[in-house]
Design a protein around this motif. Structure first.
Motif, PDB file in Angstrom:
ATOM      1  N   LYS A  58       0.835  -1.208   0.000  1.00 51.39           N
ATOM      2  CA  LYS A  58       0.000   0.000   0.000  1.00 51.39           C
ATOM      3  C   LYS A  58       0.867   1.254   0.000  1.00 51.39           C
ATOM      4  N   VAL A  59       1.899   1.250   0.852  1.00 50.98           N
ATOM      5  CA  VAL A  59       2.808   2.398   0.927  1.00 50.98           C
ATOM      6  C   VAL A  59       3.547   2.554  -0.404  1.00 50.98           C
ATOM      7  N   GLU A  60       3.986   1.442  -0.973  1.00 52.36           N
ATOM      8  CA  GLU A  60       4.714   1.519  -2.240  1.00 52.36           C
ATOM      9  C   GLU A  60       3.841   2.092  -3.352  1.00 52.36           C
ATOM     10  N   SER A  61       2.569   1.710  -3.404  1.00 54.61           N
ATOM     11  CA  SER A  61       1.705   2.251  -4.461  1.00 54.61           C
ATOM     12  C   SER A  61       1.461   3.751  -4.252  1.00 54.61           C
ATOM     13  N   ILE A  62       1.338   4.176  -3.001  1.00 48.42           N
ATOM     14  CA  ILE A  62       1.179   5.607  -2.711  1.00 48.42           C
ATOM     15  C   ILE A  62       2.428   6.366  -3.140  1.00 48.42           C
ATOM     16  N   LEU A  63       3.590   5.823  -2.771  1.00 48.63           N
ATOM     17  CA  LEU A  63       4.852   6.491  -3.114  1.00 48.63           C
ATOM     18  C   LEU A  63       5.080   6.513  -4.628  1.00 48.63           C
ATOM     19  N   GLN A  64       4.690   5.445  -5.306  1.00 50.90           N
ATOM     20  CA  GLN A  64       4.865   5.419  -6.754  1.00 50.90           C
ATOM     21  C   GLN A  64       3.992   6.486  -7.420  1.00 50.90           C
ATOM     22  N   ALA A  65       2.763   6.637  -6.957  1.00 51.07           N
ATOM     23  CA  ALA A  65       1.895   7.685  -7.504  1.00 51.07           C
ATOM     24  C   ALA A  65       2.485   9.059  -7.223  1.00 51.07           C
ATOM     25  N   GLN A  66       3.032   9.237  -6.025  1.00 53.15           N
ATOM     26  CA  GLN A  66       3.644  10.519  -5.670  1.00 53.15           C
ATOM     27  C   GLN A  66       4.863  10.799  -6.542  1.00 53.15           C
ATOM     28  N   MET A  67       5.707   9.798  -6.751  1.00 55.26           N
ATOM     29  CA  MET A  67       6.897   9.982  -7.584  1.00 55.26           C
ATOM     30  C   MET A  67       6.511  10.315  -9.024  1.00 55.26           C
ATOM     31  N   THR A  68       5.453   9.697  -9.515  1.00 55.23           N
ATOM     32  CA  THR A  68       4.979   9.981 -10.872  1.00 55.23           C
ATOM     33  C   THR A  68       4.491  11.428 -10.966  1.00 55.23           C
ATOM     34  N   ASP A  69       3.733  11.865  -9.953  1.00 53.40           N
ATOM     35  CA  ASP A  69       3.263  13.255  -9.938  1.00 53.40           C
ATOM     36  C   ASP A  69       4.424  14.241  -9.849  1.00 53.40           C
ATOM     37  N   SER A  92       0.363  18.467  -3.411  1.00 51.85           N
ATOM     38  CA  SER A  92       0.740  17.076  -3.650  1.00 51.85           C
ATOM     39  C   SER A  92       1.143  16.398  -2.344  1.00 51.85           C
ATOM     40  N   LYS A  93       1.932  17.083  -1.540  1.00 53.90           N
ATOM     41  CA  LYS A  93       2.379  16.523  -0.258  1.00 53.90           C
ATOM     42  C   LYS A  93       1.191  16.267   0.660  1.00 53.90           C
ATOM     43  N   ALA A  94       0.261  17.214   0.733  1.00 51.31           N
ATOM     44  CA  ALA A  94      -0.917  17.048   1.590  1.00 51.31           C
ATOM     45  C   ALA A  94      -1.762  15.856   1.131  1.00 51.31           C
ATOM     46  N   LYS A  95      -1.912  15.721  -0.173  1.00 51.76           N
ATOM     47  CA  LYS A  95      -2.707  14.618  -0.735  1.00 51.76           C
ATOM     48  C   LYS A  95      -2.118  13.271  -0.336  1.00 51.76           C
ATOM     49  N   TYR A  96      -0.818  13.124  -0.506  1.00 53.04           N
ATOM     50  CA  TYR A  96      -0.187  11.841  -0.221  1.00 53.04           C
ATOM     51  C   TYR A  96       0.001  11.607   1.275  1.00 53.04           C
ATOM     52  N   ASP A  97       0.138  12.669   2.047  1.00 56.71           N
ATOM     53  CA  ASP A  97       0.201  12.503   3.502  1.00 56.71           C
ATOM     54  C   ASP A  97      -1.118  11.950   4.040  1.00 56.71           C
ATOM     55  N   GLU A  98      -2.231  12.409   3.489  1.00 58.33           N
ATOM     56  CA  GLU A  98      -3.538  11.889   3.914  1.00 58.33           C
ATOM     57  C   GLU A  98      -3.648  10.402   3.593  1.00 58.33           C
ATOM     58  N   GLN A  99      -3.150  10.019   2.436  1.00 59.98           N
ATOM     59  CA  GLN A  99      -3.189   8.610   2.055  1.00 59.98           C
ATOM     60  C   GLN A  99      -2.286   7.778   2.963  1.00 59.98           C
ATOM     61  N   LEU A 100      -1.111   8.323   3.297  1.00 60.56           N
ATOM     62  CA  LEU A 100      -0.201   7.602   4.186  1.00 60.56           C
ATOM     63  C   LEU A 100      -0.779   7.487   5.597  1.00 60.56           C
ATOM     64  N   LYS A 101      -1.461   8.532   6.061  1.00 65.73           N
ATOM     65  CA  LYS A 101      -2.092   8.481   7.385  1.00 65.73           C
ATOM     66  C   LYS A 101      -3.097   7.344   7.471  1.00 65.73           C
ATOM     67  N   ALA A 102      -3.776   7.075   6.370  1.00 67.00           N
ATOM     68  CA  ALA A 102      -4.769   6.009   6.356  1.00 67.00           C
ATOM     69  C   ALA A 102      -4.130   4.626   6.437  1.00 67.00           C
ATOM     70  N   VAL A 103      -2.889   4.507   5.994  1.00 66.30           N
ATOM     71  CA  VAL A 103      -2.209   3.207   5.973  1.00 66.30           C
ATOM     72  C   VAL A 103      -1.335   3.000   7.212  1.00 66.30           C
ATOM     73  N   LEU A 104      -0.645   4.049   7.636  1.00 67.31           N
ATOM     74  CA  LEU A 104       0.281   3.945   8.761  1.00 67.31           C
ATOM     75  C   LEU A 104      -0.447   4.082  10.095  1.00 67.31           C
ATOM     76  N   THR A 105       0.165   3.530  11.132  1.00 68.06           N
ATOM     77  CA  THR A 105      -0.353   3.747  12.482  1.00 68.06           C
ATOM     78  C   THR A 105       0.012   5.164  12.903  1.00 68.06           C
ATOM     79  N   PRO A 106      -0.650   5.726  13.899  1.00 68.69           N
ATOM     80  CA  PRO A 106      -0.288   7.075  14.356  1.00 68.69           C
ATOM     81  C   PRO A 106       1.184   7.171  14.793  1.00 68.69           C
ATOM     82  N   GLU A 107       1.704   6.119  15.415  1.00 69.30           N
ATOM     83  CA  GLU A 107       3.104   6.123  15.833  1.00 69.30           C
ATOM     84  C   GLU A 107       4.040   6.135  14.630  1.00 69.30           C
TER      85      GLU A 107
END
Length: 128
Positions: A58-69, A92-107
């Motif tokens: 999940k993180v890799e797909s988010i990062l790949q989309a971010q790198m493409t953008d 762009s950073k805000a968009k992908y940070d929201e996606q990462l927040k959904a995948v990562l734990t708060p810690e």
């Protein structure tokens, strides 16, 4: 005989030196595709944040989309004309940070923010 050897050695050096001078290393990250950069960054985040096997793809797909953008933005704003890039980067950073927040734990997300801050501080220190 000795004179011929010296001439051949000088000729070999004269023709070999320019060929070594023309080989250049590609800039770091310039030849890597967005997928390769995302994979490398995912591996680093797995070590740093302790990503679970379910989180990694999940993180890799988010990062790949971010790198493409980011690559598209880099092409849209060439090196000599970067006006207007800042707001688009922030969005762009805000968009992908929201996606990462959904995948990562708060810690994990807090640790990611801490790592980013440390990296920014190192960049500021190098500029001084």
């Amino acid at each position: 005989m000795k004179k011929t050897f010296v001439i051949l050695a000088a000729l070999a050096c004269a023709t070999a030196a320019p060929s070594f001078a023309q080989t250049r290393m590609a800039p770091v990250g310039a030849t890597k595709t967005p997928a390769e950069r995302a994979e490398r960054q995912t591996q680093a985040l797995t070590k740093q944040l302790g990503l679970s096997p379910e989180q990694e793809p999940k993180v890799e797909s988010i990062l790949q989309a971010q790198m493409t953008d980011l690559q598209a933005l880099n092409e849209k704003y060439p090196a000599g004309n970067r006006r207007g890039l800042g707001p688009e980067l922030k969005a762009s950073k805000a968009k992908y940070d929201e996606q990462l927040k959904a995948v990562l734990t708060p810690e994990q997300f807090a640790k990611l923010e801490q790592l980013r801050q440390e990296r920014m501080q190192k960049m500021r220190d190098r500029r001084k």
